[in-house]
Design an enzyme around this catalytic site. Sequence first.
Site, short mmCIF file in Angstrom:
data_model
loop_
_atom_site.label_atom_id
_atom_site.label_comp_id
_atom_site.label_asym_id
_atom_site.label_seq_id
_atom_site.Cartn_x
_atom_site.Cartn_y
_atom_site.Cartn_z
CD GLU A 54 2.11 -19.89 15.79
OE1 GLU A 54 2.33 -18.70 16.04
OE2 GLU A 54 2.44 -20.81 16.57
CB CYS A 86 -1.28 -20.50 17.76
SG CYS A 86 -0.71 -18.84 18.09
CB SER A 170 38.72 2.00 28.28
OG SER A 170 37.55 2.55 28.83
NE ARG A 186 25.77 -0.39 25.67
CZ ARG A 186 26.28 0.79 26.02
NH1 ARG A 186 25.63 1.90 25.74
NH2 ARG A 186 27.44 0.85 26.65
CG ASP A 202 34.79 4.05 31.74
OD1 ASP A 202 35.87 4.57 32.05
OD2 ASP A 202 34.69 2.93 31.21
CG LEU A 206 26.04 1.41 31.12
CD1 LEU A 206 25.90 0.58 32.40
CD2 LEU A 206 26.98 0.70 30.15
CD GLU A 300 28.02 -2.68 27.32
OE1 GLU A 300 28.97 -1.89 27.18
OE2 GLU A 300 26.94 -2.54 26.75
N GLY A 302 33.75 -3.94 34.07
CA GLY A 302 35.10 -4.04 33.51
C GLY A 302 35.74 -5.40 33.76
CG HIS A 306 34.50 -8.56 31.21
ND1 HIS A 306 35.17 -7.49 30.68
CD2 HIS A 306 33.26 -8.50 30.69
CE1 HIS A 306 34.37 -6.82 29.87
NE2 HIS A 306 33.20 -7.41 29.86
#
Length: 372
Positions: A54, A86, A170, A186, A202, A206, A300, A302, A306
């Site tokens: 604003e 504001c 992968s 990211r 891996d 990151l 992310e 594995g 997840h």
Amino acid sequence: MRRALDLSRKGRFSVSPNPRVGCVIVREPSASADGIFRVIGEGFHLRKGLPHAERVALDSCAEDPRGSTLFVTLEPCCHHGATPPCTEAILKAGIRRVVAATTDPFPQVAGQGIKWLRNHGVQVDVGLLEDEARFENRYFLHRHEIGLPWVILKAAVSLDGKLSTATGQSKWITGEEARTHVHSLRAEVDAILVGVGTVLTDDPLLTARPSVSEIHDWKPTIRVVLDPQGLISSSSRLLKTAKDSPVWIFLADSVSPSQKERIETAGARVDFVSCSDEKLDLIQILRRLAEANILSLLVEGGGNVHTSFLENQLVNEVAIYIAPVLVGGKPSPTFYMGQGVSTMKEAPRLERVNRRLLGPDTLIRGILKWKL
Ligand SMILES: NC(=O)c1ccc[n+]([C@@H]2O[C@H](COP(=O)([O-])OP(=O)(O)OC[C@H]3O[C@@H](n4cnc5c(N)ncnc54)[C@H](OP(=O)(O)O)[C@@H]3O)[C@@H](O)[C@H]2O)c1
């Protein structure tokens, strides 16, 4: 308001833990000599400590804003935070009417901004493009309404849904365009989380490495690892870079203090968390992240991590990069293993689905609606 929403998006790489806010000041036909709508000022909030949208819009006005209408994507603040209220600036500038897309759940505002303006004679209308505005500010709203960070599950999968080969390879399922896109995703979130399995297999860095052209300003993303037994190696790329870019490791509370000390010496923050069925308590972790002002978290992988987030219904949004390649093999993991659902009626579906072609690959992104 659409223009104000577009402007609000310009703060997406830098504004957290504050909300994304855009603002447009308009001279309405009845108040202008030429009888047409005219934008006389606009702005957005870039980062905490800098002026709110604003004020930026008021300062940018090409003419005296007295008597004009101010469109803003979130209720104006009425408290002294890092910057002054504001609402006072709006009143002082002589704005006649404020149109806010949605209210602000932040405890020090929460309807008070609207009330204060109305009490001082400013007309206030709320709710224009509210769904879009809430979607745009979903990370901030979720943190303040639910008390947890907004969780986005990200995975790169083969056409048959596999995260890796049966031997754990992968690199790389998706092509360069998809991998470049991941870096802007990211950069947009406050933190990225992986399981220690991914770190051991891996050795990922990151970090977010977005293309410079798409960002206004940017703050480093925190890298989080679930490591129940403290297996992360001191020579991993994550710990070797922990002094330059933040790393936060969660250990089971049974791990020895000497392991904690080893990881802390490398420069990471380390927290103990309780375990159930040998899995770290995800809710406890999310609460700690929220307390540290992390509004959004990109999970992310594995596959085991997840799956845990999905089985606990802790995922709010998914971003799946699908590559036209077949991996096959029953033992090759997918990102949703575990029990799964038994009928299609129970299957959570995506809403607000966005499909995007990235070279040979396709990104499907959407909000996950859980069945109660
Ligand atoms: N395609 C992709 O997008 C993608 C992304 C990332 C990784 N990957 C691949 O995935 C593989 C690694 O995945 P992974 O499944 O073996 O390991 P992971 O999911 O990265 O990590 C699993 C580890 O996290 C620990 N953990 C702690 N709390 C947990 C919880 N609440 N839920 C689940 N796990 C928890 C587990 O502990 P316990 O041992 O005590 O259960 C286990 O040690 C690699 O092959 C990697 O290349 C693919």
